[in-house]
Design a protein around this motif. Structure first.
Motif, PDB file in Angstrom:
ATOM      1  N   PHE A   1       0.847  -1.131  -0.055  1.00  0.00           N
ATOM      2  CA  PHE A   1      -0.004   0.045  -0.057  1.00  0.00           C
ATOM      3  C   PHE A   1       0.846   1.211   0.255  1.00  0.00           C
ATOM      4  N   ILE A   2       1.940   1.229   0.795  1.00  0.00           N
ATOM      5  CA  ILE A   2       2.870   2.468   0.722  1.00  0.00           C
ATOM      6  C   ILE A   2       3.433   2.734  -0.642  1.00  0.00           C
TER       7      ILE A   2
ATOM      8  N   THR B   1       2.210   1.633  -3.610  1.00  0.00           N
ATOM      9  CA  THR B   1       1.248   2.153  -4.752  1.00  0.00           C
ATOM     10  C   THR B   1       0.602   3.315  -4.518  1.00  0.00           C
ATOM     11  N   ALA B   2       0.467   3.879  -3.027  1.00  0.00           N
ATOM     12  CA  ALA B   2      -0.077   5.128  -2.651  1.00  0.00           C
ATOM     13  C   ALA B   2       0.766   6.339  -3.238  1.00  0.00           C
ATOM     14  N   THR B   3       2.190   6.269  -3.188  1.00  0.00           N
ATOM     15  CA  THR B   3       3.076   7.174  -3.707  1.00  0.00           C
ATOM     16  C   THR B   3       2.908   7.414  -5.357  1.00  0.00           C
TER      17      THR B   3
ATOM     18  N   VAL C   1       0.102   7.161  -7.263  1.00  0.00           N
ATOM     19  CA  VAL C   1      -1.108   7.713  -7.319  1.00  0.00           C
ATOM     20  C   VAL C   1      -1.134   9.083  -7.809  1.00  0.00           C
ATOM     21  N   LYS C   2      -1.584   9.411  -9.144  1.00  0.00           N
ATOM     22  CA  LYS C   2      -1.415  11.092  -9.542  1.00  0.00           C
ATOM     23  C   LYS C   2      -3.122  11.516  -8.810  1.00  0.00           C
ATOM     24  N   GLU C   3      -2.804  12.528  -8.139  1.00  0.00           N
ATOM     25  CA  GLU C   3      -4.011  13.225  -7.588  1.00  0.00           C
ATOM     26  C   GLU C   3      -4.791  14.045  -8.893  1.00  0.00           C
TER      27      GLU C   3
END
Length: 135
Positions: free
Chosen positions: A31-32, A34-36, A38-40
């Motif tokens: 999760f760490i 993949t979360a970095t 992800v484009k907002e």
């Protein structure tokens, strides 16, 4: 009878948590990572280059047309007839071509008077006409 051994109660009741902790740490790492990446989704904001207010040149004064509560028209502290508004705006616009026309109608004045002044300003060649809150 040798097969029958006495078992200790303490060994049988223990739960081994090591595999569960391994799985939790692997999920945490997943999760760490993949979360970095992800484009907002959002909007790009173009901020103005200059945050300072623009200085107003004192030579570029506005042409202020006031309308009183009884529909009297005042330009440059003088009472003006509705038929002479265009000529006055043309004269003041010739003196200062960059000056906008600002109309300040009183809340009790008629809308027809304000529209006639706007039309006169446009006929005089001034297209920068705005309204201001009157008193």
């Amino acid at each position: 009878m040798r097969r029958l051994r006495l078992r200790r109660d303490g060994d049988e009741n223990k739960i081994n948590l090591t595999p569960m902790l391994d799985v939790v740490f692997i999920m945490l790492i997943f999760f760490i990572v993949t979360a970095t990446f992800v484009k907002e989704i959002g909007l790009d904001v173009n901020q103005p280059e200059d945050d300072k207010p623009k200085t107003i040149d004192p030579d570029k004064k506005s042409i202020v047309v006031r309308i009183t509560s009884r529909d009297r028209i005042i330009i440059a502290q003088r009472d003006v007839d509705i038929r002479a508004v265009r000529a006055n705006i043309e004269r003041m616009h010739a003196e200062n071509p960059e000056a906008p026309v600002i109309i300040q109608p009183h809340p009790d004045s008629k809308t027809d008077t304000m529209i006639q002044i706007m039309d006169s300003a446009r006929q005089a060649g001034v297209y920068n006409v705005s309204l201001a809150a009157g008193s």
